[in-house]
Design a protein around this motif. Structure first.
Motif: not given
Length: 460
Positions: A234, A254, A258-261, A263-264, A281, A301-302
């Motif tokens: 993070d 990246k 994790h991708t969400d980390v 993108l957050r 994406h 992504v979505n």
């Protein structure tokens, strides 16, 4: 395409009979011959410099030229049923990829045992002989017809579109790129490949100990590279975003997180990299046998985009296509069918997106849908179903209904159709390079090239 061949039996052969066949030598011919023969001489490989003069030679192998003579004897005169007895050859010239060649045979004699003797030669584009010799064949003893309607096709797995992208990006200055958590061999190697090809200048952010271990496994010296030791993912993602705001980075990449980390950190309202667009994406794919790049979005992504999100998905993909040299990209909105059906919500979204493009709410491309996969990319399928327009059968961008469909489509193209796939996230203030552990070197390089081209275009 069905081809029918007729032969001339031995008893019907007359001295002086002639036949010929024209053939355009293309680069794929040289690769197919290299695989079939095992001859990997770089003098014959289209992208290789075989003699050290700084440019590829792409010389057609002499035995490939001789095979053109075999084609005339087996297809035309005497034709089907013919078997070789002997062949003499003299190579008096050279041919190259791009040359139009003509193979010729002329009957000069007949001997016992159904032996037919032919003068044989191949001429280059200017009519000059480059191969000459004599063939003796065993001619067929009876009339035969052969219909070649079930010949397996060949697709050469070369990725010329990614090669073009790399050539486009080569003159650009390397973009400083914050690489988040390059703590394993695959992710660090992707960043170093971009460095080696002067596409990116990596700033490595993550656990310095793990980064050093990955470098040691790759036998790479990281001396002189900027490394920011932040083991917490993070914190590493937040620092990467801060580098963009400080003007030190113009792209993100990246690594092993994790991708969400990642993108957050990008999506934070305060201090993130939001724009007025949603993050989407785009897979940029080089599919063997396809005459253009193919973009698939959104597959990462979505998860279940609504109509408003799909507007951004379409517009982001169109904008990216522009930076890759596609002036007016053709966008196919995919569904299971090509007609609007209220029971299939994706067909309604497709119809609305098409109309929004007509009204200028989506700009820069031609948008049509709903389209099924077959009539989006195959002109014959579109014509069979009576679908007209400039997109059907010619789509360069495929908009999928949801992430599941997009992910399956992209992986089917990669692992079944042998496509290479570059990945980039659009909609942030800078491009975000997403690579997979399954990506090979060409895909990682292409992702860096796409980001470099987009960053250069948006800076301008």
């Amino acid at each position: 395409m069905t081809q029918t061949f007729h032969n001339t039996p031995f008893d019907a052969l007359e001295i002086g009979m002639q036949a010929s066949a024209e053939r355009l030598c293309v680069a794929d011919d040289l690769y197919v011959f290299a695989h079939a023969s095992g001859n990997l001489n770089p003098m014959h490989l289209p992208r290789e410099d075989g003699d050290g003069d700084g440019k590829p030679e792409a010389i057609a192998p002499s035995m490939w030229l001789a095979a053109l003579i075999s084609g005339v004897l087996g297809n035309r005169l005497p034709g089907p049923g013919t078997l070789y007895h002997s062949q003499t050859l003299r190579f008096v010239g050279r041919a190259h990829a791009g040359d139009k060649l003509t193979a010729n045979v002329r009957l000069t004699g007949k001997r016992d045992g159904r032996i037919a003797v032919f003068d044989t030669w191949v001429t280059g584009p200017d009519g000059t002989r480059i191969v000459e010799g004599e063939a003796q064949v065993i001619a067929p003893d009876k009339a035969l017809n052969f219909c070649a309607d079930d010949m397996p096709g060949l697709t050469v797995q070369s990725h010329v579109h990614f090669d073009r992208l790399l050539d486009q990006a080569a003159p650009l200055p390397a973009i400083p790129t914050a690489v988040v958590a390059p703590e394993d061999v695959q992710s660090l190697n992707g960043a170093l490949l971009g460095l080696d090809h002067t596409l990116i200048t990596p700033i490595l952010i993550g656990c310095a100990r793990k980064i050093a271990a990955a470098a040691a496994e790759l036998d790479r010296d990281l001396t002189g590279m900027q490394i920011i030791d932040l083991p917490d993912h993070d914190a590493a993602a937040a620092r990467a975003v801060a580098l963009v705001h400080e003007g030190q980075a113009r792209a993100l990449m990246k690594g092993q997180l994790h991708t969400d980390v990642l993108l957050r950190a990008v999506l934070k309202k305060d201090g993130g990299l939001r724009t007025n667009r949603r993050l989407t994406h785009v897979f940029v794919m080089d599919v063997p046998g396809l005459s253009h790049l193919l973009m698939v979005t959104d597959a990462a992504v979505n998860i279940a985009p609504d109509l408003a999100c799909k507007v951004d998905i379409v517009q982001n993909a169109i904008d990216l296509a522009h930076t890759l040299g596609v002036e007016q990209p053709k966008v196919g909105i995919l569904s299971a069918v090509e007609t609007v059906n209220p029971a299939i919500p994706s067909t309604l979204d497709a119809a609305i997106l098409s109309k929004m493009a007509d009204r200028g709410q989506i700009t820069g491309g031609l948008v049509d849908g709903p389209l099924a996969m077959d009539n989006a990319i195959d002109l014959g399928a579109a014509r069979t179903k009576g679908i007209k327009g400039l997109v059907a059968g010619r789509a360069e961008i495929l908009i999928v209904p949801n992430l599941e469909a997009g992910n399956m489509l992209a992986k089917e193209l990669t692992f079944i159709a042998h496509a290479e796939a570059a990945g980039i996230v659009m909609g942030a203030q800078v491009p975000i390079i997403l690579t997979s552990r399954a990506d090979d070197d060409k895909a990682r390089l292409a992702s860096c090239a796409v980001a470099a081209l987009y960053a250069a275009a948006t800076k301008t």
